[in-house]
Design an enzyme around this catalytic site. Structure first.
Site, PDB file in Angstrom:
ATOM      1  N   ARG A   1      -3.845  -6.323   8.351  1.00 36.48           N
ATOM      2  CA  ARG A   1      -3.972  -7.680   8.898  1.00 36.48           C
ATOM      3  C   ARG A   1      -5.424  -8.084   9.092  1.00 36.48           C
ATOM      4  NH1 ARG A   1       0.580 -10.079   7.552  1.00 36.48           N
ATOM      5  NH2 ARG A   1       2.421  -8.985   8.300  1.00 36.48           N
TER       6      ARG A   1
ATOM      7  N   TYR B   1       6.988  -4.077   5.567  1.00 34.28           N
ATOM      8  CA  TYR B   1       8.006  -5.122   5.410  1.00 34.28           C
ATOM      9  C   TYR B   1       9.292  -4.503   4.863  1.00 34.28           C
ATOM     10  CZ  TYR B   1       4.850  -9.248   5.822  1.00 34.28           C
ATOM     11  OH  TYR B   1       3.984 -10.238   6.242  1.00 34.28           O
TER      12      TYR B   1
ATOM     13  N   GLU C   1      -1.782 -20.940   4.703  1.00 34.96           N
ATOM     14  CA  GLU C   1      -2.277 -19.613   5.051  1.00 34.96           C
ATOM     15  C   GLU C   1      -3.761 -19.763   5.384  1.00 34.96           C
ATOM     16  OE1 GLU C   1      -0.821 -16.214   2.793  1.00 34.96           O
ATOM     17  OE2 GLU C   1      -2.922 -15.657   2.433  1.00 34.96           O
TER      18      GLU C   1
HETATM   19  C1  3EB Z   1       1.935 -12.297   4.862  1.00 38.11           C
HETATM   20  O1  3EB Z   1       1.500 -12.146   5.998  1.00 38.11           O
HETATM   21  C2  3EB Z   1       1.429 -13.495   4.132  1.00 38.11           C
HETATM   22  O2  3EB Z   1      -0.358  -9.537  -0.491  1.00 38.11           O
HETATM   23  O3  3EB Z   1      -2.490  -9.189  -0.161  1.00 38.11           O
HETATM   24  C3  3EB Z   1      -1.328 -12.465   3.405  1.00 38.11           C
HETATM   25  C4  3EB Z   1      -2.453 -11.682   3.151  1.00 38.11           C
HETATM   26  C5  3EB Z   1      -0.244 -12.365   2.566  1.00 38.11           C
HETATM   27  C6  3EB Z   1      -2.489 -10.812   2.067  1.00 38.11           C
HETATM   28  C7  3EB Z   1      -1.423  -9.756   0.116  1.00 38.11           C
HETATM   29  C8  3EB Z   1      -0.291 -11.489   1.486  1.00 38.11           C
HETATM   30  C9  3EB Z   1      -1.400 -10.717   1.245  1.00 38.11           C
HETATM   31  O4  3EB Z   1       2.763 -11.542   4.356  1.00 38.11           O
HETATM   32  C10 3EB Z   1       0.974 -13.206   2.770  1.00 38.11           C
END
Ligand code: 3EB
Length: 340
Positions: free
Chosen positions: A221, A208, A328
């Site tokens: 993911r 990110y 989520e």
């Molecule tokens: C995202 O996709 C949503 O910080 O461990 C999803 C799964 C999310 C895990 C983490 C954060 C985390 O960014 C947020």
């Protein structure tokens, strides 16, 4: 070896079953939790309202057909069966004084992961497969930074300190906000490396850009993990993010459908890597976090349509790690591997 995932209302197990506790690796209790008491085995308390009204609380357990050993290590309650280990750590932030360079939550997060990595090294089970992270007031700003972003700094620092990669080979995870309580982290680890899976529709979270915080989140993911004779697919918390951007602002139904398109894409990617028959959406067990409880009826209807039922869906009211995310969804499924 067989690792089984079970979910039931609390009180779950009749007394006759409790003799089998020795084979419970650990688990979680979700919903309205009693102020004291609980199982012998390591369990993560997730004090968030359960939606749907069927039960006040639910218990999820990981059960092995192998005998367990148990211990406590630097505040981590853990159990081990063969080459699998499940642990839970809770750390109160008020044990950490704010420093010029680190907030209490930043330090607590770093410390929790340091302890996890030391435990895994001492057990000879270095592979972190799946992590469940919960913290109070995840979207609140303190010391000039949103608390989720503080957590991300501490988590990534610990990975780097222990010479673990902070990109690529990182565990599946979720990070969810509760009304309060300590930083709570549960994890499943093993001897064999997980196969990390990324989503072609999304920028990997560990990549990110800086607009989402000074340090990127450290998770994949999804992950395919391998208890002996078995393959488990863990889909990380998945939201309405395309590329790195939140989409469908203010539209919970749109966010729900987009999240499911994301899950379908990551399951597709996993299916190209898996060693068992393809996973499909209607065999997954889901945990759904809704920022607003009032959205539940609408989301239940959409997910019943998209997942083929509501049997394997647990709904909780909780906060998501970006203020603009309204829900989520995380998921998992297990397949037996044929004898090679
Ligand atoms: C995202 O996709 C949503 O910080 O461990 C999803 C799964 C999310 C895990 C983490 C954060 C985390 O960014 C947020």
């Amino acid at each position: 070896m067989n690792l089984q995932f079970l979910s039931a209302a609390i009180p779950a197990l009749p007394p006759a079953e409790s003799g089998r506790d020795g084979q419970v690796l650990g688990g979680a209790r979700l919903g309205a939790l009693a102020a004291s008491g609980g199982p012998e085995w390591p369990w993560q308390g997730i004090a968030a309202p359960l939606l749907g009204g069927r039960h006040d609380a639910v218990e999820e357990i990981w059960r092995s057909d192998l005998p367990c050993t148990a211990g406590e290590f630097e505040g981590i309650a853990w159990r081990r069966a063969g080459s699998l280990l499940y642990g839970v750590i809770e750390l109160a932030e008020d044990g950490f004084a704010a420093a010029p360079t680190a907030t209490p939550l930043h330090m607590a997060s770093r410390e929790a992961y340091r302890r996890i990595f030391r435990l895994l090294a001492s057990q000879g089970l270095p592979q972190l497969w799946r992590v469940w992270n919960y913290l109070g007031q995840i979207n609140q700003e303190s010391h000039g930074l949103e608390r989720y972003r503080q957590f991300n700094i501490g988590r990534q620092e610990a990975f780097l300190e222990f010479a673990r990669q902070a990109t690529g080979n990182v565990p599946a995870a979720c990070a969810i906000g509760l009304a309060g309580g300590p930083l709570s982290i549960a994890f499943l680890a093993g001897a064999q490396a997980a196969v990390p899976v990324e989503n072609p529709r999304q920028v990997s979270a560990y990549n990110y850009p800086p607009e989402y915080g000074p340090r990127s989140p450290t998770f994949s993911r999804a992950a395919l993990v391998y208890p002996p004779g078995q393959e488990i697919l863990f889909v990380s918390g998945t939201a309405s993010i395309v590329g790195h951007q939140t989409v469908h602002l203010g539209d919970v139904a749109g966010q729900c459908r987009e999240s499911m398109v994301n899950i379908a894409a990551v399951v597709d990617a996993a299916n190209r890597l898996c060693r068992s028959p393809a996973y499909c959406l209607n065999e997954l067990s889901y945990r759904v976090y809704l920022r607003h409880a009032a959205d539940f009826p609408e989301i239940r209807e959409i997910l019943a349509e998209l997942t083929g039922g509501e049997a394997g869906i647990v709904y909780l009211q909780a906060d998501i790690c970006r203020h603009d995310l309204l829900l989520e969804i995380e998921a998992m499924a297990s397949h037996t591997l044929g004898v090679a």
